[in-house]
Design a protein around this motif. Structure first.
Motif, mmCIF file in Angstrom:
data_model
loop_
_atom_site.group_PDB
_atom_site.id
_atom_site.type_symbol
_atom_site.label_atom_id
_atom_site.label_comp_id
_atom_site.label_asym_id
_atom_site.label_seq_id
_atom_site.Cartn_x
_atom_site.Cartn_y
_atom_site.Cartn_z
ATOM 1 N N ASP A 54 1.172 5.999 -14.995
ATOM 2 C CA ASP A 54 0.096 6.146 -16.219
ATOM 3 C C ASP A 54 -1.399 6.557 -15.136
ATOM 4 N N ILE A 55 -1.608 5.272 -15.621
ATOM 5 C CA ILE A 55 -3.160 5.456 -15.147
ATOM 6 C C ILE A 55 -2.957 6.374 -13.599
ATOM 7 N N TYR A 56 -2.303 5.921 -13.134
ATOM 8 C CA TYR A 56 -2.556 6.338 -11.475
ATOM 9 C C TYR A 56 -2.552 8.295 -11.426
ATOM 10 N N GLN A 57 -1.166 8.561 -12.264
ATOM 11 C CA GLN A 57 -1.137 9.582 -12.273
ATOM 12 C C GLN A 57 -2.542 10.820 -12.659
ATOM 13 N N ARG A 63 0.921 -1.033 -0.049
ATOM 14 C CA ARG A 63 -0.267 -0.225 -0.284
ATOM 15 C C ARG A 63 0.749 1.315 0.117
ATOM 16 N N ASN A 64 1.558 1.456 -0.622
ATOM 17 C CA ASN A 64 3.058 2.081 -0.929
ATOM 18 C C ASN A 64 3.118 2.201 -2.532
ATOM 19 N N ARG A 65 2.711 3.662 -3.349
ATOM 20 C CA ARG A 65 3.216 3.583 -4.242
ATOM 21 C C ARG A 65 4.069 3.544 -5.310
ATOM 22 N N GLU A 66 5.557 3.830 -4.255
ATOM 23 C CA GLU A 66 6.024 3.780 -4.664
ATOM 24 C C GLU A 66 7.135 1.849 -5.278
ATOM 25 N N ASN A 67 6.185 1.437 -4.325
ATOM 26 C CA ASN A 67 6.452 0.034 -4.055
ATOM 27 C C ASN A 67 5.410 -0.921 -4.997
ATOM 28 N N ASP A 68 4.703 -0.114 -4.976
ATOM 29 C CA ASP A 68 2.879 -1.109 -5.766
ATOM 30 C C ASP A 68 2.766 -0.866 -6.894
ATOM 31 N N LEU A 69 3.281 0.170 -7.954
ATOM 32 C CA LEU A 69 3.020 0.277 -8.785
ATOM 33 C C LEU A 69 4.148 -0.126 -10.115
ATOM 34 N N PRO A 70 5.129 -0.432 -9.384
ATOM 35 C CA PRO A 70 5.402 -0.820 -10.309
ATOM 36 C C PRO A 70 5.568 -2.654 -9.876
ATOM 37 N N PHE A 121 -13.090 5.638 -10.057
ATOM 38 C CA PHE A 121 -13.700 4.301 -10.711
ATOM 39 C C PHE A 121 -12.754 3.434 -10.740
ATOM 40 N N PRO A 122 -11.650 2.744 -10.002
ATOM 41 C CA PRO A 122 -11.079 2.993 -10.183
ATOM 42 C C PRO A 122 -10.536 0.659 -10.198
ATOM 43 N N VAL A 123 -11.926 0.428 -10.397
ATOM 44 C CA VAL A 123 -12.062 -1.341 -10.304
ATOM 45 C C VAL A 123 -11.316 -1.580 -11.838
#
Length: 168
Positions: free
Chosen positions: A149-152, A62-69, A130-132
């Motif tokens: 990019d989706i997150y951003q 639940r940390n952006r820098e860990n989970d997005l990659p 609606f992130p799901v």
């Protein structure tokens, strides 16, 4: 003639009473997640965490820098395919958790004439994400937009609505 007049009057009256109902049907109903919703979303998080642990020896934190990659690697290595809608949507729950944490949003149920969805709501506003389905809809259409990019893009939609931090 009287019959036609009554029928016409009845039609006008029913139109007056049904019109507000039609408007109400177009409005969204917002509610809290049910116990079943919370359980289902927990299972989706566990599914993604299990995949990440098994294939990468890491975990969802639940940390952006860990989970997005990690989410991106699941896609890049084709461990989750475009036809696996359930797992793609589970990835969307993990993405949503990151957005909720970083933007101060919370999960709700959003119901409208189209159906029932799990959504993120900013405070008590009418601003929703609606992130799901953010990852699944793209992948199913062979759109390879990176997860970061989706997150951003989602972040940039809500960020201007946030209260400024003190001393900014």
């Amino acid at each position: 003639m009287r019959y036609l007049l009554r029928l016409s009057l009845l039609g006008m009256l029913s139109g007056l009473f049904l019109a507000p109902m039609a408007v109400a049907q177009d409005e969204a109903r917002i509610s809290e997640l049910s116990y079943l919703d919370r359980q289902y979303m927990s299972q989706q998080r566990e599914l993604i965490d299990d995949l990440v642990r098994r294939h990468f020896g890491s975990q969802i934190r639940r940390n952006r820098e860990n989970d997005l990659p990690l989410l991106q690697m699941l896609l890049d290595r084709e461990l989750v395919r475009p036809t696996d809608t359930g797992t793609l949507q589970a990835m969307g729950v993990v993405l949503g958790d990151l957005l909720a944490k970083d933007l101060g949003m919370h999960w709700v149920i959003y119901e409208d004439r189209v159906g029932r969805s799990r959504a993120l709501r900013y405070k008590d506003s009418d601003n929703y994400l609606f992130p799901v389905t953010m990852i699944s809809r793209r992948r199913e259409a062979d759109n390879r937009t990176p997860v970061r990019d989706i997150y951003q893009k989602a972040y940039d939609i809500i960020a201007p609505l946030r209260d400024p931090l003190p001393f900014q």
